[in-house]
Scaffold this active site. Structure first.
Site, PDB file in Angstrom:
ATOM      1  N   HIS A  93      75.339  -3.258  24.503  1.00 48.60           N
ATOM      2  CA  HIS A  93      76.674  -2.792  24.101  1.00 48.60           C
ATOM      3  C   HIS A  93      77.391  -2.229  25.327  1.00 48.60           C
ATOM      4  O   HIS A  93      76.751  -1.727  26.249  1.00 48.60           O
ATOM      5  CB  HIS A  93      76.554  -1.716  23.014  1.00 48.60           C
ATOM      6  CG  HIS A  93      77.845  -1.387  22.349  1.00 48.60           C
ATOM      7  ND1 HIS A  93      78.760  -0.514  22.898  1.00 48.60           N
ATOM      8  CD2 HIS A  93      78.393  -1.824  21.187  1.00 48.60           C
ATOM      9  CE1 HIS A  93      79.808  -0.419  22.105  1.00 48.60           C
ATOM     10  NE2 HIS A  93      79.615  -1.204  21.059  1.00 48.60           N
ATOM     11  N   GLU A 141      83.308  -8.367  22.541  1.00 48.89           N
ATOM     12  CA  GLU A 141      84.191  -7.212  22.370  1.00 48.89           C
ATOM     13  C   GLU A 141      84.879  -6.865  23.687  1.00 48.89           C
ATOM     14  O   GLU A 141      84.221  -6.365  24.598  1.00 48.89           O
ATOM     15  CB  GLU A 141      83.405  -5.972  21.938  1.00 48.89           C
ATOM     16  CG  GLU A 141      82.851  -5.969  20.544  1.00 48.89           C
ATOM     17  CD  GLU A 141      82.216  -4.625  20.217  1.00 48.89           C
ATOM     18  OE1 GLU A 141      82.645  -3.996  19.254  1.00 48.89           O
ATOM     19  OE2 GLU A 141      81.296  -4.201  20.942  1.00 48.89           O
TER      20      GLU A 141
END
Length: 228
Positions: A93, A141
């Site tokens: 992430h 993302e």
């Protein structure tokens, strides 16, 4: 993992741990059961066992380390999250990057353990290279949109369409879109553009009515699937 994919990252908001974290997990489970939709929750490491023992929906870790078992103080390994009750984990992430060699090692061990994996990338050019590692899914993302309430679906739709083109180069890996997803319309657009689902965090974890927001997400996803 089933389409539509809705992945809720609890992060470490005030609503992510303790009594409130458990309540949030049960809210997500309620929506999942009522809509016959599989919704994945990625919870803090300290909450994995407690949540996994309390709900029937898939519980993920938010991060795993690719270090071997042994003298690695504070590490969270695939073996540890499996033992805690997790069904899978996020990897890389933007708020918790890992080195490529560690990610590769973690993925291999997760596969042996039967754990699902979602590799996060910050640009579409990395989708195909990461998909070649054969995770369960790749989540794209743009970091500048994370937590802003400005969705990738509307602000950067080309990221999703380009990521779709990239994921098609590799068979058997799902594509998830994330960053700024706040409404069912955002989910609908992301899936109409070709993604298999969405990832979200603050829109749900900081919501006054998380159940209402999540239902809106699911309805957007179902509408997109019906129109495919």
């Amino acid at each position: 993992m089933k389409v539509p994919i809705i992945l809720v990252n609890f992060k470490v908001y005030e609503t992510s741990y303790g009594r409130r974290g458990l309540e949030m997990a049960k809210i997500v489970e309620k929506v999942a059961l009522e809509t016959s939709t599989e919704i994945i929750i990625a919870v803090p490491a300290t909450m994995i066992t407690r949540v996994a023992e309390s709900v029937t929906i898939p519980v993920y870790a938010q991060h795993v380390d690719g270090v071997p078992e042994g003298a690695h103080t504070g590490a969270v390994t695939p073996e540890l999250i499996k033992d805690a009750g997790a069904k899978g984990s996020l990897l890389n992430h933007s708020e918790r990057r890992v080195r490529m060699d560690e990610m590769d090692d973690a993925l291999k061990r997760m596969k042996k353990l039967g754990l699902e994996s979602v590799i996060c990338v910050d640009r579409y050019e990395l989708v195909a290279p990461m998909a070649l590692l054969k995770p369960t899914a790749v989540l794209v993302e743009p970091p500048e949109l994370i937590g802003t309430g400005v969705s990738v679906s509307k602000a950067r739709p080309e990221v999703i369409t380009s990521a779709v083109d990239e994921i098609r180069k590799v068979q058997g890996v799902y594509l998830i879109a994330g960053a700024g997803i706040t409404s069912g319309e955002d989910v609908y657009v992301a899936m109409k553009l070709g993604s298999d689902g969405v990832g979200a965090a603050s829109a749900i974890m900081k919501a006054k009515e998380p159940q209402k927001v999540l239902l809106d997400f699911v309805n957007g996803a179902i509408r997109a699937l019906e129109e495919r």
